[in-house]
Design a protein around this motif. Structure first.
Motif, short mmCIF file in Angstrom:
data_model
loop_
_atom_site.label_atom_id
_atom_site.label_comp_id
_atom_site.label_asym_id
_atom_site.label_seq_id
_atom_site.Cartn_x
_atom_site.Cartn_y
_atom_site.Cartn_z
N ARG A 28 -12.08 21.19 16.77
CA ARG A 28 -13.13 22.16 17.18
C ARG A 28 -14.36 21.86 16.14
N GLY A 29 -15.61 22.44 16.79
CA GLY A 29 -16.74 22.53 16.13
C GLY A 29 -17.40 21.22 16.32
N VAL A 30 -17.10 20.30 16.95
CA VAL A 30 -17.82 18.95 16.98
C VAL A 30 -19.44 19.10 17.42
N ALA A 31 -20.17 18.23 17.34
CA ALA A 31 -21.54 18.17 17.93
C ALA A 31 -21.40 18.17 19.48
N PRO A 32 -22.31 19.04 20.22
CA PRO A 32 -22.27 18.77 21.53
C PRO A 32 -22.85 17.66 21.92
N ARG A 33 -22.26 17.06 23.14
CA ARG A 33 -22.45 15.72 23.58
C ARG A 33 -22.45 15.68 25.19
N TYR A 34 -23.24 14.69 25.81
CA TYR A 34 -23.21 14.39 27.32
C TYR A 34 -23.20 13.13 27.70
N ASP A 35 -22.37 12.83 28.57
CA ASP A 35 -22.28 11.46 29.13
C ASP A 35 -22.01 11.37 30.61
N GLN A 36 -22.27 10.30 31.34
CA GLN A 36 -21.94 10.05 32.79
C GLN A 36 -22.11 8.61 32.87
N GLN A 37 -20.98 8.19 33.74
CA GLN A 37 -20.91 6.66 34.26
C GLN A 37 -20.77 6.71 35.73
N THR A 38 -21.00 5.55 36.27
CA THR A 38 -20.89 5.29 37.40
C THR A 38 -19.82 4.21 37.71
N PHE A 39 -18.64 4.51 38.68
CA PHE A 39 -17.50 3.76 38.59
C PHE A 39 -17.28 2.84 40.22
N ALA A 40 -17.10 1.69 40.18
CA ALA A 40 -17.11 0.92 41.45
C ALA A 40 -15.85 1.29 42.20
N PRO A 41 -16.00 1.97 43.49
CA PRO A 41 -14.75 2.01 44.10
C PRO A 41 -14.04 0.93 44.41
N ALA A 42 -14.57 -0.24 44.55
CA ALA A 42 -13.34 -1.46 44.61
C ALA A 42 -12.51 -1.68 43.57
N ASP A 43 -13.02 -1.15 42.33
CA ASP A 43 -12.09 -1.09 41.24
C ASP A 43 -10.94 -0.45 41.14
N ARG A 44 -10.88 0.75 42.05
CA ARG A 44 -9.71 1.56 42.03
C ARG A 44 -8.96 1.44 43.50
N HIS A 45 -9.26 0.21 44.41
CA HIS A 45 -8.54 0.09 45.45
C HIS A 45 -7.13 -0.67 45.05
N ASN A 46 -5.85 0.03 45.24
CA ASN A 46 -4.96 -0.36 45.16
C ASN A 46 -4.63 -0.87 43.62
N ARG A 47 -5.50 0.11 42.66
CA ARG A 47 -5.40 0.07 41.29
C ARG A 47 -5.63 1.16 40.60
N LEU A 48 -5.43 1.51 39.53
CA LEU A 48 -5.51 2.62 38.80
C LEU A 48 -6.65 2.52 37.76
N GLN A 49 -7.82 3.21 38.20
CA GLN A 49 -9.30 2.77 37.36
C GLN A 49 -9.37 4.01 36.34
N GLN A 50 -9.26 3.44 35.29
CA GLN A 50 -9.65 4.30 34.10
C GLN A 50 -11.04 4.91 34.11
N VAL A 51 -11.28 6.24 34.08
CA VAL A 51 -12.44 6.82 34.00
C VAL A 51 -12.68 7.83 33.00
N VAL A 52 -11.77 8.17 32.22
CA VAL A 52 -11.95 9.07 30.86
C VAL A 52 -10.91 8.52 29.89
N SER A 53 -11.48 8.36 28.76
CA SER A 53 -10.56 7.76 27.69
C SER A 53 -11.00 8.67 26.27
N PRO A 54 -10.02 8.47 25.42
CA PRO A 54 -10.49 9.10 23.97
C PRO A 54 -11.53 8.46 23.26
N SER A 55 -12.04 7.11 23.53
CA SER A 55 -12.72 6.36 22.62
C SER A 55 -14.02 5.55 23.31
N PRO A 56 -15.23 5.72 22.70
CA PRO A 56 -16.29 5.13 23.34
C PRO A 56 -16.00 3.40 23.48
#
Length: 238
Positions: free
Chosen positions: A126-154
């Motif tokens: 709790r109490g971390v500094a607010p932050r914002y981020d966004q990324q674009t992910f290529a749909p080809a990289d999730r075709h018959n694969r599991l594409q990681q889009v969120v993680s605990p580490s930059p």
């Protein structure tokens, strides 16, 4: 033996405000179900459609990790950190509310509805500094694969948040089979079927069904039709 919970699409909470048509997998606003408050650290999974030109006015959040995943259309974001952005299909946005942030979200298009998932995850700190981020992910990289889009580490793939959580998207052809190995002991996975039909560890799932599974190390996934799938791995205790 794995433990599971099944949430058929039709069992979700529903609120249609005209400009907003929202389905709630967990208790939210007027929909309160004591048996469906959260799945581990996953607190909110809202399946929202916002009419053209409409949206959520400026409102505050704190101590929550908020993820937005547009499914179609364009969503405009503004916040008290000075960020202004449009997120589209194939984008994933995260906002760590931390000590407090105010934001607004509206349909960027005056005439076309925007459909998106609004997801809240409890933070591990709790109490971390607010932050914002966004990324674009290529749909080809999730075709018959599991594409990681969120993680605990930059340093890891995907937008990152303050929790030991990993999200994956998959776009699977009929008959495709794969496995998902959980990243951390004590975590569970909440699977949400965006389109089509899949079977996970023997449970048949259809469009917009939710399925939580924990006390297991691996998921066996089979696409019973062409399907799109979101997997959300989160701590069950936090």
């Amino acid at each position: 033996m794995a433990r599971t919970v099944f949430h058929p699409a039709a069992s979700r909470g529903h609120a249609n405000h005209g400009w907003l048509n929202s389905y709630h997998s967990f208790s939210f606003a007027a929909y309160q179900n004591p048996e469906r408050v959260h799945f581990g650290a996953l607190r909110v999974l809202n399946d929202d459609t916002v009419a053209g030109g409409m949206g959520f006015g400026k409102h505050p959040h704190d101590n929550m990790e908020i993820i937005s995943i547009p499914l179609s259309g364009d969503l405009e974001h503004q916040d008290s950190l000075g960020n202004k952005a449009v997120i589209r299909q194939n984008d994933v946005q995260v906002m760590s509310a931390g000590t407090g942030v105010a934001h607004s979200e509206k349909n960027h298009s005056p005439g076309t509805p925007v459909k998106f998932l609004q997801i809240w995850v409890f933070p591990k700190q709790r109490g971390v500094a607010p932050r914002y981020d966004q990324q674009t992910f290529a749909p080809a990289d999730r075709h018959n694969r599991l594409q990681q889009v969120v993680s605990p580490s930059p340093a890891d793939a995907g937008v990152w948040l303050h929790q030991d959580a990993w999200f994956h998207l998959g776009q699977l052809d009929k008959g495709f089979a794969t496995k998902y190995d959980l990243k951390k002991a004590g975590n569970g996975v909440y699977a949400f079927v965006l389109e089509g039909d899949v079977t996970i560890n023997g449970q048949s799932l259809h469009r917009r069904d939710g399925f939580g599974i924990w006390e297991t190390d691996v998921l066996d996934i089979v696409a019973d039709s062409n399907a799109e799938l979101l997997l959300m791995e989160v701590p069950m205790e936090f």
